[in-house]
Design an enzyme around this catalytic site. Sequence first.
Site, PDB file in Angstrom:
ATOM      1  N   TYR A 178      39.733  39.833  39.631  1.00  0.00           N
ATOM      2  CA  TYR A 178      41.067  40.384  39.460  1.00  0.00           C
ATOM      3  C   TYR A 178      41.154  41.728  40.198  1.00  0.00           C
ATOM      4  CZ  TYR A 178      45.420  41.292  36.778  1.00  0.00           C
ATOM      5  OH  TYR A 178      46.727  41.521  36.386  1.00  0.00           O
ATOM      6  N   CYS A 179      42.184  41.881  41.052  1.00  0.00           N
ATOM      7  CA  CYS A 179      42.455  43.126  41.747  1.00  0.00           C
ATOM      8  C   CYS A 179      41.210  43.579  42.530  1.00  0.00           C
ATOM      9  CB  CYS A 179      42.942  44.190  40.759  1.00  0.00           C
ATOM     10  SG  CYS A 179      43.586  45.688  41.514  1.00  0.00           S
ATOM     11  N   VAL A 180      40.742  44.823  42.322  1.00  0.00           N
ATOM     12  CA  VAL A 180      39.572  45.289  43.068  1.00  0.00           C
ATOM     13  C   VAL A 180      38.325  44.501  42.667  1.00  0.00           C
ATOM     14  CG1 VAL A 180      38.986  47.129  41.430  1.00  0.00           C
ATOM     15  CG2 VAL A 180      38.337  47.356  43.815  1.00  0.00           C
ATOM     16  N   GLY A 233      38.358  41.364  42.514  1.00  0.00           N
ATOM     17  CA  GLY A 233      38.414  40.278  43.496  1.00  0.00           C
ATOM     18  C   GLY A 233      37.888  40.710  44.843  1.00  0.00           C
ATOM     19  N   LEU A 261      42.794  36.873  41.649  1.00  0.00           N
ATOM     20  CA  LEU A 261      44.039  37.218  40.975  1.00  0.00           C
ATOM     21  C   LEU A 261      44.551  38.533  41.536  1.00  0.00           C
ATOM     22  CD1 LEU A 261      42.972  36.514  37.262  1.00  0.00           C
ATOM     23  CD2 LEU A 261      43.897  34.894  38.941  1.00  0.00           C
TER      24      LEU A 261
END
Length: 601
Positions: free
Chosen positions: A336-338, A340, A364
């Site tokens: 998710y976000c960073v 990812g 995500l």
Amino acid sequence: MSDVTIETKVEKKFDPETFALNLARAMETSGQALAAYLKPRESGEIKDKPPSELTEVIKTFTAVAEYWLSDTDRSSDLQAKIAKAYLDLWGSSLRRMAGEAAPPAITPSPRDKRFKDPEWKSNQFFDFVMQLYLLTTQWAQELVRNAEGVDPHTRKKAEFYVQQITNALAPSNFVLTNPEVLRETLASNGDNLVRGMKMLAEDIEAGGGTLRIRQSDPSNLVVGVNMATTPGKVIYQNDLMQLIQYTPATENVLRTPLLIVPPWINKFYILDLKPDKSFIQWCVDQGVTVFVISWVNPDKSLGAKTFEDYMKDGPLAAIDAIEKATGEMKVHTMGYCVGGTLLASTLAWLAEKRRVRVTSATFLAAQVDFTHAGDLLVFVDEDQISALERDMKEAGVLEGSKMAMAFNMLRSNDLIWSYVVSNYLKGQPPSSFDLLHWNSDATRMPAANHSYYLRNCYLENRLSTGSMVLDNTLLDLSKVKVPIYNLATREDHIAPADSVLYGSQFFGGPVKFVLSGSGHIAGVVNPPSSGKYQFWTNDNIRDVTLADWLKAAQEHKGSWWPDWRQWLESIDAEQVPARTVGTDALPPIEDAPGSYVRVRA
């Protein structure tokens, strides 16, 4: 026949004595707020110095001013334009006062919540103040937009700074120029200001001398009690993370377990809020063996931890621990976000090392290419990063409050000024809202890790170009062949959808790009039971803009979660009996959500 007593609500009358007393009390409490601000500065806990951002603001506005002031005619035209706008407004207001039907000189956007109160239009004074503000804001924005010869990055910074200044100076942010606040002040004889100043003092004290705006009432929002309550155990930990394994809720589970890598900029429980919103609980209920990394909230002692350390002690250590816990060498992964971005880097590292440890990857709202990285690019250039590195070198970490403020500034009307008005002017404490409570639960970042991330990703965009080096290994995303589910959110201001779409083409395997409705959080945390939003699918991800991709996309009502679950099973549908949490090799350490997540900045 019995008598019926009808109670009539007596409207409160303005009481000058009570009003004067409350004003005095509000001023006294504002003194307490000032004392809370000064105390850590007098004791030396906080050393005030001019913020480095101020230098950037001055430099940026100087570049814009040089264009307009370098030519007399241009400067005269600029002044004439705003003068004409003011004269038109004045004329329109005079005609309206004379009883004529005069059209407004300017109207607010229908989506602008600041001017929803009817008195902004019905009361001539407030209408004049609102239009004066809107005309000035429009003029300032055009001043930046029409400054020729200013480079794109400087222009973007100038637009951002103008937006912050004009948002702060909105008449809705002041008692005497906000009709709703003024009515409340008179109706309550100033009691709202007493309550507001009390909250202001409390919030400055809670922030250790810095204003920490409360966005949610924390009284019934406790991690492990009301949020992050999915049953499980911490089965492994190191300096940087705890690994949580969740208790199964089904008789059988997918053979391949799932590892979730959340961002370390925030805490993992965004995916495990209250049970009805919990993605983690939903996955467990869907027969998935779920493991989640809970990152540490680092202090100065961990300031030298690097992006490489986060890879090795994060996803790589977790995959090894999962093998011990389940016997499975391969895992489904989700970032998710960073988180990812770190996961994509890890996948490229594994590919280069020819280590087969991952079955699939889900991203995500995560970026691997930062060409179109959106509003956060405002904070990224050599001068700003160098200044930030100097500050972090002294502290060892970037305080979570600074990153939280940067994110809040991207939507300052919604996440800053609306709470200033509601909390401190209206005196209304915020309601309990798990999402906003999580948003204010900020984390610190190690200096070395944050510097590497900003430089290699935002500033130099090395990951997608194949020039990023991690653990003495050149990373190449085209060597990542595992199936990928790449989710973007349509209104994302942190990982813009066009950036996520563009990044999809750099992977070497099959990529399913999915666009969800709403933004960076609500577009991801959207349980099927809520029946909200929608998502779009389209197999074409190469050489296409987001607008063109959408034109040919198929729209699906509701949450993307079931679509992702079907995709996961299409990769590996084999099931095994549900696993117990922990093993002899990895006995449970403590109950979920663990102790790392409870440390508040």
